[in-house]
Write a protein that holds these residues in place. Structure first.
Motif, PDB file in Angstrom:
ATOM      1  N   MET A   1      17.184  -2.962-103.235  1.00 56.38           N
ATOM      2  CA  MET A   1      16.869  -2.032-104.318  1.00 56.38           C
ATOM      3  C   MET A   1      18.054  -1.093-104.528  1.00 56.38           C
ATOM      4  N   SER A   2      18.586  -1.064-105.758  1.00 61.27           N
ATOM      5  CA  SER A   2      19.719  -0.191-106.043  1.00 61.27           C
ATOM      6  C   SER A   2      19.368   0.734-107.195  1.00 61.27           C
ATOM      7  N   THR A   3      19.717   2.007-107.024  1.00 61.20           N
ATOM      8  CA  THR A   3      19.423   3.042-108.017  1.00 61.20           C
ATOM      9  C   THR A   3      20.695   3.818-108.295  1.00 61.20           C
ATOM     10  N   ASP A  26      19.089   0.501-100.753  1.00 68.31           N
ATOM     11  CA  ASP A  26      18.267   0.290 -99.564  1.00 68.31           C
ATOM     12  C   ASP A  26      17.961   1.593 -98.828  1.00 68.31           C
ATOM     13  N   GLY A  27      17.657   2.647 -99.605  1.00 67.34           N
ATOM     14  CA  GLY A  27      17.239   3.910 -99.024  1.00 67.34           C
ATOM     15  C   GLY A  27      18.354   4.793 -98.519  1.00 67.34           C
ATOM     16  N   LYS A  28      19.597   4.352 -98.693  1.00 63.85           N
ATOM     17  CA  LYS A  28      20.755   5.119 -98.234  1.00 63.85           C
ATOM     18  C   LYS A  28      21.655   5.484 -99.419  1.00 63.85           C
ATOM     19  N   ILE A  29      22.469   6.505 -99.224  1.00 63.42           N
ATOM     20  CA  ILE A  29      23.491   6.826-100.215  1.00 63.42           C
ATOM     21  C   ILE A  29      24.660   5.873 -99.991  1.00 63.42           C
ATOM     22  N   HIS A  30      24.868   4.993-100.941  1.00 61.37           N
ATOM     23  CA  HIS A  30      25.897   3.957-100.803  1.00 61.37           C
ATOM     24  C   HIS A  30      27.265   4.466-101.241  1.00 61.37           C
ATOM     25  N   PHE A  36      30.194   4.364-112.411  1.00 62.29           N
ATOM     26  CA  PHE A  36      29.717   3.076-111.917  1.00 62.29           C
ATOM     27  C   PHE A  36      29.144   2.276-113.096  1.00 62.29           C
ATOM     28  N   ASN A  37      29.148   0.968-112.978  1.00 68.47           N
ATOM     29  CA  ASN A  37      28.641   0.092-114.028  1.00 68.47           C
ATOM     30  C   ASN A  37      27.112   0.069-113.983  1.00 68.47           C
ATOM     31  N   GLU A  38      26.476   0.621-115.019  1.00 69.88           N
ATOM     32  CA  GLU A  38      25.022   0.717-115.021  1.00 69.88           C
ATOM     33  C   GLU A  38      24.343  -0.640-114.936  1.00 69.88           C
ATOM     34  N   ALA A  39      24.987  -1.673-115.405  1.00 69.82           N
ATOM     35  CA  ALA A  39      24.392  -3.008-115.391  1.00 69.82           C
ATOM     36  C   ALA A  39      24.167  -3.529-113.973  1.00 69.82           C
ATOM     37  N   THR A  43      17.628   0.457-111.299  1.00 68.35           N
ATOM     38  CA  THR A  43      17.081   1.683-111.869  1.00 68.35           C
ATOM     39  C   THR A  43      18.212   2.661-112.135  1.00 68.35           C
ATOM     40  N   VAL A  44      18.196   3.282-113.311  1.00 71.32           N
ATOM     41  CA  VAL A  44      19.199   4.297-113.654  1.00 71.32           C
ATOM     42  C   VAL A  44      18.461   5.560-114.093  1.00 71.32           C
TER      43      VAL A  44
END
Length: 427
Positions: A1-3, A26-30, A36-39, A43-44
Motif C-alpha cells: 500500500m503506497s500513499t 507499508d505503514g512507514k515513511i518511505h 513524486f509521480n502521482e501515478a 492514494t494521493v
C-alpha cells in the motif's frame, strides 16, 4: 500500500515552513521530498499547504475502560485523540478493576488491541488498588506491556512506599510517573486557595499540596536513580523545585496541561463543576511560572490529562462534582492559538513539546517524521478559525469550559502507521 501526501508544509529547525511531499509505503515513511509521480501511488492526499507534523504524543489520558464506560471507552477515547492529531497516547490505570496484576493488565491490553484507533500505551499502577501500600509486581507488569508505573488520580502518601516503588521501577528501567498530592494538606479543598475561592465561598487547595510531595519525591529519586516524571505541574513552587533538581542532576521530567497555561482561577465565573480540575486552575504568578518553565526547559512537554466525566456528574457545584476536564480534541489548537499566534511560543517549540519531547523522554520510537519510521502524522489547518463544538466531540464526554471558544489549527487528517485514524469530513 503506497500513499502520497503532497503539498504539505513541515516546520524546520529555524522555524521556517518548508513545502514537502511525504511518500508512505507499508505503514512507514518511505521518503520525504518533492515532485513524486502521482501515478505511482494508490492514494494521493493533497494537503494544500497545510501543516504536517509528527503524530502528537500524549503521555497522560484517562480512557475509563473497564469500569466507567459511561464516561469513555478505549474506542471513543482513542478516536477523540485521533481527532486532536494524537497518534500515541498513554492511558492511566485508575480503572475498575485496577490493572494491578498481570491478568487484569492483560484484560485491558486485549481491549486496547481490539478497539483502539491510535497507539495506546497502558500504565501499570504503583500499588495495589492505587490506595494501598502493597507494591504491584513491577517485573511481571513490565513483561505484560506496562509503559510505566503511576497511581495517577491519587498521590502515593508515604515516603516509604514511594522509595520502595522507585527502587523497583529503577530495577526494571521504567519511570515512576507521579500525581503529587499530599492528602494531609487538602483540607477538603476543591479549587485553588486564593481570592477567587474566597469570593465563591469554596474551600481552597494550597499549592504546597502539590509541591511538597514533589520535593519529597525528588530527594527519593536522587537516592534511587529512577526516572521520575511529574504529572500536570501547576504551581510556581513546583516549577522552582523541579528546576533546582534538574540543576542538581536528578533524573526528573515533567508535563504541563494546556488548561493550566491558558486559564487561571480568576477566570472561573461561578460555582460550576465544569471548571473543577485536579490540580486546580491556579493564580497568575503560577501561570507565568509554567510558561517560563516551558521556555527554559524546566517543563519538558505538554500533556492533556484528558479526564472524561458525564454531564450529570459535572453539572453540579465544585463541592459535589468530580475533578477533571477533557482535552484531547483541541489541545494542539488551544496552544497554537493562544501562544504561537501571539508570538509567545514558536510552532517548532509546540511540535517539540507535543510530539518529539514526550517520545524522547520515555524512549518511544514515535514523535518524529523520519524516513524508515512509522507513518504516524497529523495535518492541521492553521489558517481557518473554527469553534469548539461539543456536539462534534468524538469523546463520550463534554466536560470542558472551552466549548464555544474560537481556535485555529483544526485537525484535517491523522494517520497511524499509514492508516487513516481521523479525517475531517469533506477533505
Amino acid at each position: 500500500m503506497s500513499t502520497l501526501i503532497k503539498n504539505g508544509k513541515i516546520v524546520s529547525h529555524d522555524n521556517e515552513l518548508t513545502t514537502v511531499d511525504v511518500w508512505i509505503k507499508d505503514g512507514k515513511i518511505h521518503a520525504i521530498g518533492e515532485a513524486f509521480n502521482e501515478a505511482d501511488f494508490e492514494t494521493v492526499f493533497d494537503a494544500r499547504g497545510q501543516l504536517i507534523t509528527p503524530g502528537l504524543v500524549d503521555v497522560h489520558v484517562h480512557f475509563r475502560e473497564p469500569g466507567f464506560t459511561y464516561k469513555e471507552t478505549i474506542e471513543t477515547g482513542s478516536k477523540a485523540a485521533a481527532r486532536g492529531g494524537f497518534t500515541t497516547v498513554c492511558a492511566m490505570p485508575n480503572l475498575n478493576p485496577v490493572p494491578d496484576t498481570v491478568e487484569k493488565f492483560e484484560q485491558v491490553q486485549a481491549i486496547i488491541d481490539k478497539d483502539a484507533v491510535v497507539k495506546v500505551l497502558q500504565y501499570a499502577p504503583i500499588t495495589e488498588e492505587l490506595r494501598s501500600e502493597r507494591l504491584v509486581d513491577f517485573a511481571g507488569l513490565k513483561k505484560a506491556g506496562a509503559f510505566a508505573y503511576t497511581n495517577d488520580g491519587v498521590g502515593v502518601q508515604t515516603a516509604g512506599a514511594m522509595y520502595l516503588a522507585m527502587k523497583e521501577a529503577a530495577k526494571n528501567n521504567l519511570a515512576i510517573v507521579a500525581h503529587t498530592e499530599d492528602e494531609s494538606l487538602l483540607f477538603d479543598g476543591v479549587m485553588h486557595a486564593g481570592k477567587r475561592s474566597e469570593e465563591l465561598g469554596l474551600p481552597g487547595i494550597i499549592s504546597a499540596t502539590e509541591s511538597s510531595q514533589i520535593a519529597r519525591d525528588l530527594l527519593l529519586a536522587e537516592e534511587t536513580g529512577v526516572h521520575y516524571h511529574v504529572c500536570h505541574v501547576s504551581s510556581k513552587e513546583s516549577v522552582r523545585v523541579i528546576r533546582e533538581a534538574k540543576r542538581a542532576g536528578i533524573h526528573v521530567t515533567c508535563e504541563v496541561c494546556p488548561h493550566h497555561l491558558v486559564l487561571v482561577d480568576e477566570d472561573i465565573p461561578e460555582d460550576n463543576g465544569y471548571w473543577k480540575m485536579n490540580p486546580p486552575l491556579r493564580g497568575n504568578e503560577d501561570q507565568k511560572a509554567l510558561i517560563e518553565g516551558l521556555l527554559d526547559g524546566t517543563i519538558d512537554c505538554i500533556a492533556t490529562d484528558h479526564a472524561p466525566h458525564s454531564h450529570e456528574e459535572k453539572n453540579q457545584s465544585f463541592v459535589d462534582s468530580p475533578f477533571g476536564i477533557v482535552g484531547s480534541e483541541y489541545a494542539f489548537q488551544m496552544v497554537y492559538t493562544h501562544f504561537v499566534k501571539t508570538g509567545i511560543f514558536t510552532l517548532e517549540q509546540v511540535v517539540d513539546w507535543m510530539a518529539i519531547k514526550p517520545a524522547e523522554i520515555f524512549g518511544l520510537e514515535v514523535g518524529r517524521l523520519t524516513v524508515g519510521g512509522p507513518a504516524d502524522l497529523a495535518i492541521f489547518d492553521l489558517d481557518t478559525e473554527y469553534v469548539v463544538d461539543d456536539h462534534q466531540f468524538l469523546s463520550k464526554s463534554i466536560n470542558t469550559p472551552f466549548v464555544g471558544w474560537k481556535l485555529y489549527g483544526d485537525t484535517i487528517l491523522t494517520l497511524v502507521d499509514g492508516e487513516i485514524a481521523w479525517k475531517k469530513a469533506g477533505e
